[in-house]
Design a protein around this motif. Structure first.
Motif, PDB file in Angstrom:
ATOM      1  N   ARG A   2       0.833  -1.200   0.000  1.00 45.86           N
ATOM      2  CA  ARG A   2       0.000   0.000   0.000  1.00 45.86           C
ATOM      3  C   ARG A   2       0.870   1.253   0.000  1.00 45.86           C
ATOM      4  NH1 ARG A   2      -2.906  -0.609   5.129  1.00 45.86           N
ATOM      5  NH2 ARG A   2      -2.662   1.619   4.972  1.00 45.86           N
ATOM      6  N   LEU A   3       0.306   2.359  -0.444  1.00 48.34           N
ATOM      7  CA  LEU A   3       1.045   3.611  -0.563  1.00 48.34           C
ATOM      8  C   LEU A   3       1.553   4.102   0.791  1.00 48.34           C
ATOM      9  CD1 LEU A   3       1.996   5.612  -2.654  1.00 48.34           C
ATOM     10  CD2 LEU A   3      -0.186   6.781  -2.477  1.00 48.34           C
ATOM     11  N   ARG A   6       4.531   2.146   1.791  1.00 49.80           N
ATOM     12  CA  ARG A   6       5.723   2.556   1.041  1.00 49.80           C
ATOM     13  C   ARG A   6       6.315   3.841   1.610  1.00 49.80           C
ATOM     14  NH1 ARG A   6       5.565   2.751  -5.284  1.00 49.80           N
ATOM     15  NH2 ARG A   6       7.791   2.978  -4.901  1.00 49.80           N
ATOM     16  N   SER A  42       5.951  13.089 -10.038  1.00 52.23           N
ATOM     17  CA  SER A  42       4.556  13.067  -9.565  1.00 52.23           C
ATOM     18  C   SER A  42       3.637  13.982 -10.365  1.00 52.23           C
ATOM     19  CB  SER A  42       4.511  13.463  -8.094  1.00 52.23           C
ATOM     20  OG  SER A  42       4.833  14.836  -7.958  1.00 52.23           O
ATOM     21  N   VAL A  47      -2.780   9.090  -6.824  1.00 52.12           N
ATOM     22  CA  VAL A  47      -2.045   7.913  -6.347  1.00 52.12           C
ATOM     23  C   VAL A  47      -0.924   7.551  -7.313  1.00 52.12           C
ATOM     24  CG1 VAL A  47      -2.236   5.444  -5.851  1.00 52.12           C
ATOM     25  CG2 VAL A  47      -4.002   7.009  -5.037  1.00 52.12           C
ATOM     26  N   ALA A  48      -1.212   7.589  -8.601  1.00 51.99           N
ATOM     27  CA  ALA A  48      -0.202   7.215  -9.598  1.00 51.99           C
ATOM     28  C   ALA A  48       1.003   8.149  -9.527  1.00 51.99           C
ATOM     29  CB  ALA A  48      -0.809   7.233 -10.997  1.00 51.99           C
ATOM     30  N   LEU A  50       2.065   9.893  -6.897  1.00 52.63           N
ATOM     31  CA  LEU A  50       2.821   9.622  -5.672  1.00 52.63           C
ATOM     32  C   LEU A  50       3.594   8.317  -5.779  1.00 52.63           C
ATOM     33  CD1 LEU A  50       0.207  10.822  -3.040  1.00 52.63           C
ATOM     34  CD2 LEU A  50       2.361  11.935  -3.663  1.00 52.63           C
ATOM     35  N   GLU A  51       3.012   7.334  -6.435  1.00 54.64           N
ATOM     36  CA  GLU A  51       3.739   6.074  -6.632  1.00 54.64           C
ATOM     37  C   GLU A  51       4.976   6.289  -7.508  1.00 54.64           C
ATOM     38  OE1 GLU A  51       0.724   3.409  -8.077  1.00 54.64           O
ATOM     39  OE2 GLU A  51       0.289   2.698  -6.046  1.00 54.64           O
ATOM     40  N   ARG A  52       4.837   7.134  -8.528  1.00 52.88           N
ATOM     41  CA  ARG A  52       5.989   7.436  -9.379  1.00 52.88           C
ATOM     42  C   ARG A  52       7.068   8.190  -8.596  1.00 52.88           C
ATOM     43  NH1 ARG A  52       4.423   5.605 -14.122  1.00 52.88           N
ATOM     44  NH2 ARG A  52       2.584   6.274 -15.229  1.00 52.88           N
ATOM     45  N   LEU A  54       7.658   7.852  -5.419  1.00 53.28           N
ATOM     46  CA  LEU A  54       8.306   6.846  -4.570  1.00 53.28           C
ATOM     47  C   LEU A  54       9.193   5.916  -5.399  1.00 53.28           C
ATOM     48  CD1 LEU A  54       5.388   6.109  -2.115  1.00 53.28           C
ATOM     49  CD2 LEU A  54       7.557   7.209  -1.569  1.00 53.28           C
ATOM     50  N   ASP A  55       8.823   5.660  -6.637  1.00 55.61           N
ATOM     51  CA  ASP A  55       9.695   4.894  -7.535  1.00 55.61           C
ATOM     52  C   ASP A  55      10.990   5.669  -7.792  1.00 55.61           C
ATOM     53  OD1 ASP A  55       7.788   2.887  -7.708  1.00 55.61           O
ATOM     54  OD2 ASP A  55       7.006   3.562  -9.656  1.00 55.61           O
ATOM     55  N   ASP A  58      13.134   5.287  -4.798  1.00 57.63           N
ATOM     56  CA  ASP A  58      13.790   3.972  -4.785  1.00 57.63           C
ATOM     57  C   ASP A  58      14.990   3.938  -5.725  1.00 57.63           C
ATOM     58  OD1 ASP A  58      11.940   3.053  -2.930  1.00 57.63           O
ATOM     59  OD2 ASP A  58      10.657   2.106  -4.440  1.00 57.63           O
TER      60      ASP A  58
END
Length: 107
Positions: A2-3, A6, A42, A47-48, A50-52, A54-55, A58
């Motif tokens: 989950r976000l 992460r 971002s 959500v997409a 924020l996921e990017r 966090l990618d 990483d």
């Protein structure tokens, strides 16, 4: 994952990170800023986006100073409009770095 999980994992800090880092909030000559990287990743929003971001975190974590990277991610998350709207939060200091907090001594 989950976000929120992460985010919690990304902002977790260990004593080894602290001793191996040269990062200082008080260094005006610091050039390794990651806020533009997170903002660019971002740009999609939601959500997409924020996921990017966090990618991107990483990817940068492989070579960047871990404390500088975490500090910039925390600032990015604090300022990003979708974080609060999605019910996400920056974890407390006790969650991010439990070794930094000690229970108070009772008399």
């Amino acid at each position: 994952m989950r976000l929120q999980e992460r985010i919690d994992a990304a902002l977790a800090e260990t004593p080894a990170m602290r001793t191996g880092s040269t990062f200082s909030d008080y260094d005006p000559t610091r050039t390794d800023r990651f806020d533009a990287l997170f903002a660019h990743a971002s740009r999609e929003g939601g959500v997409a986006g924020l996921e990017r971001a966090l990618d991107a975190f990483d990817d940068a974590a492989r070579t960047a100073d871990p404390l500088a990277l975490r500090r910039d991610l925390m600032v990015f998350l604090a300022r990003h409009q979708d974080v609060a709207r999605l019910g996400l939060r920056i974890p407390s200091l006790g969650t991010r770095s439990p070794w930094k907090t000690l229970p108070s001594k009772r008399r």
